[in-house]
Scaffold this motif. Structure first.
Motif, PDB file in Angstrom:
ATOM      1  N   UNK A   1      51.947  70.286  74.195  1.00 61.92           N
ATOM      2  CA  UNK A   1      50.594  69.862  74.584  1.00 61.92           C
ATOM      3  C   UNK A   1      49.792  69.348  73.390  1.00 61.92           C
ATOM      4  N   UNK A   2      49.139  68.205  73.578  1.00 64.48           N
ATOM      5  CA  UNK A   2      48.158  67.734  72.596  1.00 64.48           C
ATOM      6  C   UNK A   2      47.036  67.023  73.335  1.00 64.48           C
ATOM      7  N   UNK A   3      46.036  66.596  72.590  1.00 66.30           N
ATOM      8  CA  UNK A   3      44.860  65.935  73.182  1.00 66.30           C
ATOM      9  C   UNK A   3      44.235  66.829  74.250  1.00 66.30           C
ATOM     10  N   UNK A   4      44.169  68.085  73.976  1.00 68.35           N
ATOM     11  CA  UNK A   4      43.689  69.083  74.942  1.00 68.35           C
ATOM     12  C   UNK A   4      43.226  70.306  74.160  1.00 68.35           C
ATOM     13  N   UNK A   5      42.238  71.029  74.697  1.00 66.30           N
ATOM     14  CA  UNK A   5      41.834  72.278  74.037  1.00 66.30           C
ATOM     15  C   UNK A   5      42.997  73.272  73.950  1.00 66.30           C
ATOM     16  N   UNK A   6      44.038  73.047  74.778  1.00 69.37           N
ATOM     17  CA  UNK A   6      45.190  73.960  74.784  1.00 69.37           C
ATOM     18  C   UNK A   6      46.179  73.693  73.641  1.00 69.37           C
ATOM     19  N   UNK A   7      45.931  72.628  72.877  1.00 69.39           N
ATOM     20  CA  UNK A   7      46.767  72.327  71.715  1.00 69.39           C
ATOM     21  C   UNK A   7      46.917  73.601  70.866  1.00 69.39           C
TER      22      UNK A   7
ATOM     23  N   UNK B   1      31.963  69.609  65.920  1.00 64.83           N
ATOM     24  CA  UNK B   1      32.370  68.872  67.112  1.00 64.83           C
ATOM     25  C   UNK B   1      32.927  69.779  68.199  1.00 64.83           C
ATOM     26  N   UNK B   2      32.856  71.089  67.977  1.00 63.11           N
ATOM     27  CA  UNK B   2      33.298  72.010  69.028  1.00 63.11           C
ATOM     28  C   UNK B   2      32.484  71.721  70.286  1.00 63.11           C
ATOM     29  N   UNK B   3      33.168  71.459  71.399  1.00 63.81           N
ATOM     30  CA  UNK B   3      32.424  71.043  72.596  1.00 63.81           C
ATOM     31  C   UNK B   3      32.316  72.165  73.630  1.00 63.81           C
ATOM     32  N   UNK B   4      31.660  71.875  74.729  1.00 59.69           N
ATOM     33  CA  UNK B   4      31.377  72.906  75.750  1.00 59.69           C
ATOM     34  C   UNK B   4      32.618  73.304  76.526  1.00 59.69           C
ATOM     35  N   UNK B   5      33.646  72.444  76.462  1.00 58.47           N
ATOM     36  CA  UNK B   5      34.856  72.763  77.234  1.00 58.47           C
ATOM     37  C   UNK B   5      35.938  73.358  76.340  1.00 58.47           C
ATOM     38  N   UNK B   6      35.519  74.130  75.356  1.00 52.34           N
ATOM     39  CA  UNK B   6      36.429  74.843  74.457  1.00 52.34           C
ATOM     40  C   UNK B   6      37.352  73.931  73.666  1.00 52.34           C
TER      41      UNK B   6
ATOM     42  N   UNK C   1      49.386  59.854  47.970  1.00 51.15           N
ATOM     43  CA  UNK C   1      48.318  60.169  48.930  1.00 51.15           C
ATOM     44  C   UNK C   1      48.858  61.042  50.054  1.00 51.15           C
ATOM     45  N   UNK C   2      48.100  62.061  50.416  1.00 54.04           N
ATOM     46  CA  UNK C   2      48.444  62.846  51.612  1.00 54.04           C
ATOM     47  C   UNK C   2      47.190  63.025  52.453  1.00 54.04           C
ATOM     48  N   UNK C   3      47.380  63.384  53.704  1.00 52.53           N
ATOM     49  CA  UNK C   3      46.240  63.600  54.593  1.00 52.53           C
ATOM     50  C   UNK C   3      46.513  63.076  55.992  1.00 52.53           C
ATOM     51  N   UNK C   4      45.470  63.049  56.776  1.00 47.04           N
ATOM     52  CA  UNK C   4      45.561  62.547  58.150  1.00 47.04           C
ATOM     53  C   UNK C   4      44.138  62.197  58.605  1.00 47.04           C
ATOM     54  N   UNK C   5      43.931  62.111  59.898  1.00 47.61           N
ATOM     55  CA  UNK C   5      42.624  61.647  60.385  1.00 47.61           C
ATOM     56  C   UNK C   5      41.733  62.801  60.842  1.00 47.61           C
ATOM     57  N   UNK C   6      40.428  62.587  60.748  1.00 46.29           N
ATOM     58  CA  UNK C   6      39.447  63.616  61.082  1.00 46.29           C
ATOM     59  C   UNK C   6      38.901  63.449  62.509  1.00 46.29           C
ATOM     60  N   UNK C   7      39.037  62.270  63.094  1.00 43.96           N
ATOM     61  CA  UNK C   7      38.475  62.066  64.437  1.00 43.96           C
ATOM     62  C   UNK C   7      39.392  62.668  65.498  1.00 43.96           C
ATOM     63  N   UNK C   8      38.851  62.883  66.662  1.00 45.19           N
ATOM     64  CA  UNK C   8      39.619  63.454  67.772  1.00 45.19           C
ATOM     65  C   UNK C   8      39.441  62.586  69.018  1.00 45.19           C
ATOM     66  N   UNK C   9      40.240  62.883  70.037  1.00 48.30           N
ATOM     67  CA  UNK C   9      39.945  62.319  71.361  1.00 48.30           C
ATOM     68  C   UNK C   9      38.777  63.115  71.941  1.00 48.30           C
ATOM     69  N   UNK C  10      38.284  62.696  73.077  1.00 50.91           N
ATOM     70  CA  UNK C  10      37.234  63.455  73.757  1.00 50.91           C
ATOM     71  C   UNK C  10      37.855  64.728  74.332  1.00 50.91           C
ATOM     72  N   UNK C  11      37.239  65.860  74.032  1.00 51.87           N
ATOM     73  CA  UNK C  11      37.761  67.155  74.463  1.00 51.87           C
ATOM     74  C   UNK C  11      39.211  67.372  74.015  1.00 51.87           C
ATOM     75  N   UNK C  12      39.444  67.099  72.732  1.00 49.71           N
ATOM     76  CA  UNK C  12      40.766  67.292  72.162  1.00 49.71           C
ATOM     77  C   UNK C  12      40.930  68.697  71.603  1.00 49.71           C
TER      78      UNK C  12
END
Lengths: 413, 413
Positions: free
Chosen positions: B384-390, B26-31, B83-94
């Motif tokens: 910062x979160x929900x950003x490539x700068x995370x 899911x690595x996108x074009x905007x880093x 149980x441990x873990x978290x979610x695999x999905x991201x926001x758009x360009x997260x």
């Protein structure tokens, strides 16, 4: 004058018929009129008006930006011209009165005067100005501006609209701007008289038939930008936020409330705002909003601008706030002499009138900087304009035309 | 543990490698990373994680909405699962940490525990939850919600996104939702432990390595609509205006300032606004804006809502103001026992920790309503979160994983 079965005079019927007739050129699907500068609809309207003028013994001509004139030559030796009229263009989905009524009124007035009194001593002209609204291209007063040296034909090369159309190309497509017609700039105008709908409620509220404009307000328009920090609405403590919208609210509120200081005669409007990123769960990091201030004294506008800057200093905190003034128009006084004459005429004809300040811009403000100018209003029902709902009763239009006829008579005969 | 030439421990390197490895799906074009529910990128990530888990002696399985589990069977007779873990999905360009870090951390923790201590007494599972963000479909917590009965598979038939894609179709395209896997709803979970990045600055500002979440705030979200009258900025006297934006400014300002009354612990955000017609020279006739309020006590949210309604009554004047609450989530307390244990572990390991309230939503709030749940944060650089700068330093991720390992050890061995 003879009244028909509806009780309407012949003049009244003639005005209504002509206003309706003109509205067919550019009549749009949403029951309004869309007649933008140099479009097919605009051209058809000018051509039709030209034919109409010709049929009424007026000598017609265009100038080189497309202003259409109908001339009734004076018998005297004086070269100066008494000009009346208004603009033919509309906003998108506008009404049939704004501008058009003044053109129709001018033609009917000249027709009436010639029919009743023959040729005038001083030359009379009616003009259908090509553009006032700024609806197709990002400029206003293209017609009156060219006549008065505010604009010049060559400016057209630098004006491009959102669709990428160059003003110069649009103009030349209709064979204007090529030197085939007379130069627009004029030095022979003795006075300008414009009849227009009010576009406000003051006449209606005071139950007056004629508004005699003493001055047209000055305007300043600003864009205020507030740069804060965009952050998560849930994880950013209130005390470290740089909320650009919160600061914008405080500024906009204070700007609007400045009006009270000037007895509500300073009009302040924040009409447009953009938030970034504009999401419910994100603190706005950047906000831009517009401020429109109007007053009939330029001093007050200057003072209000200074106060806005003071408010920004007091309110910005650690956010970066900028203010950019992108419109700065001085108020324009109308001719006291012509206003007084209009008042006397109204009174003689038992037509109620009052002085008022025009908060909207008009071609008269471009003429008014150079020549004695008179701007007369008829009421707008519910103050509505720039809408298919624009409406003025035939009887009220007629009162306006009657005052106009008498004023032109007194000036030219 | 052994440190390499960079001074980083092997565990630290392993965590960084795995976070980076997972971010390629899911690595996108905007880093950044764009890995939306049931997309190709999402599927590739789950498949890759499945392979990784298999290689680490974990028994893997999906449930029927696509939550992926890796199981380390306990030797005891108890049926309950930690149980441990978290979610695999991201926001758009997260970024590559939000959610993903908790999944990677869980896998590494189970690998570490098995390698060092063999099979646990109580069964341990790591989960890669299919969805939390709500980025592709208009719903959130699809993964944890199905496990805990907040959502059910059949809801998918009624959820359609902006592109017209039905959640049910997207799910079935990947062979979920067809009964081929175990039912998502579980009654065998003893506790849930989630490790996540903070998405705020509190840890960074207090120079703390671990945040132990005491509760996740409740949220209410509103849309406020203000109906005034759109009018000409130049011809409408100030005293007869029905300026919907002016009233909105007063409301938004007062709402935001409500926070002070609750010692700034009530978070208030006005993040989105729409003006109509949104033009510099027209008084706004209609305005809609959102209000997001958050607090860890539901009582306070209720009281704030009442106060907002009072403010509207006092401020609306002759304008029509409506308020509509479209999100109403109660605060969720995390397990005091597990929090206390985490605090002790941190202290034993000389890792600084502090309690905090989570202002952002997490899968833990869905689990937390049914089972003892522990939510642990590592710092987010600059909040910062929900950003490539995370970004979170490897050493800080490692401290989080160390506390997680020890916590799971104490619970399961």
């Amino acid at each position: 004058m003879v009244a028909d079965m509806t009780g309407k005079s012949k003049l009244c019927q003639q005005i209504e018929e002509n206003v309706n007739w003109l509205s067919q050129f550019g009549g749009d699907e949403k029951e309004g009129v869309t007649r933008l500068l140099y479009t097919e609809q605009w051209n058809a309207a000018q051509k039709a008006l030209e034919e109409k003028m010709k049929g009424l013994h007026l000598k017609t001509y265009y100038d080189d930006v497309g202003n259409l004139f109908g001339r009734l030559q004076g018998t005297g030796s004086e070269q100066q011209v008494i000009l009346t009229g208004s603009h033919i263009d509309t906003v998108i989905n506008g009404g049939k009165y704004d501008g058009a009524f003044g053109v129709v009124a001018g033609i009917i007035a000249l027709q009436y005067l010639y029919a009743h009194y023959g040729s005038p001593t001083k030359t009379l002209e009616v003009v259908s100005l090509c553009e006032e609204e700024g609806s197709r291209f990002p400029l206003t007063y293209w017609g009156s501006g060219n006549i008065n040296g505010l604009h010049s034909k060559s400016d057209a090369k630098h004006v491009i609209n959102k669709e990428g159309v160059k003003l110069d190309d649009a103009m030349k497509q209709l064979n204007f701007g090529k030197g085939l017609h007379s130069e627009p700039y004029r030095t022979d105008i003795a006075s300008f008289i414009e009849l227009h709908i009010e576009q406000g409620k003051q006449l209606e509220m005071s139950r007056c038939d004629i508004g005699i404009v003493s001055s047209i307000v000055g305007q300043k328009r600003f864009t205020v930008s507030v740069k804060g920090e965009s952050n998560h609405a849930g994880t950013t403590p209130m005390n470290i936020r740089k909320d650009a919208f919160y600061v914008s609210c405080k500024l906009a509120k204070a700007f609007i409330e400045l009006s009270e200081k000037y007895h509500n005669a300073l009009y302040v409007t924040v009409g447009k705002i953009t938030l970034s990123p504009n999401a419910p769960n994100v603190i706005p990091g950047y906000v831009e909003f517009t401020v429109d201030i109007r007053h009939h004294e330029y001093e007050v506008l200057q003072e209000a601008e200074r106060e806005m800057k003071e408010i920004i200093k007091r309110t910005a905190g650690d956010l970066e706030v900028n203010i950019d003034c992108w419109m700065d128009e001085k108020p324009v006084a109308m001719s006291e002499e012509l206003s007084e004459l209009s008042k006397i005429i109204s009174s003689e004809k038992n037509i109620s009138s009052r002085e008022l300040v025009s908060g909207a811009g008009h071609d008269s403000q471009v003429f008014g900087r150079r020549v004695p100018t008179c701007l007369l209003f008829v009421p707008s029902q519910d103050g509505i304009s720039h809408s298919p709902k624009e409406f003025t009763k035939g009887e009220q239009l007629e009162k306006g035309v009657k005052v106009l006829i008498e004023l032109l008579y007194k000036l030219a005969y």
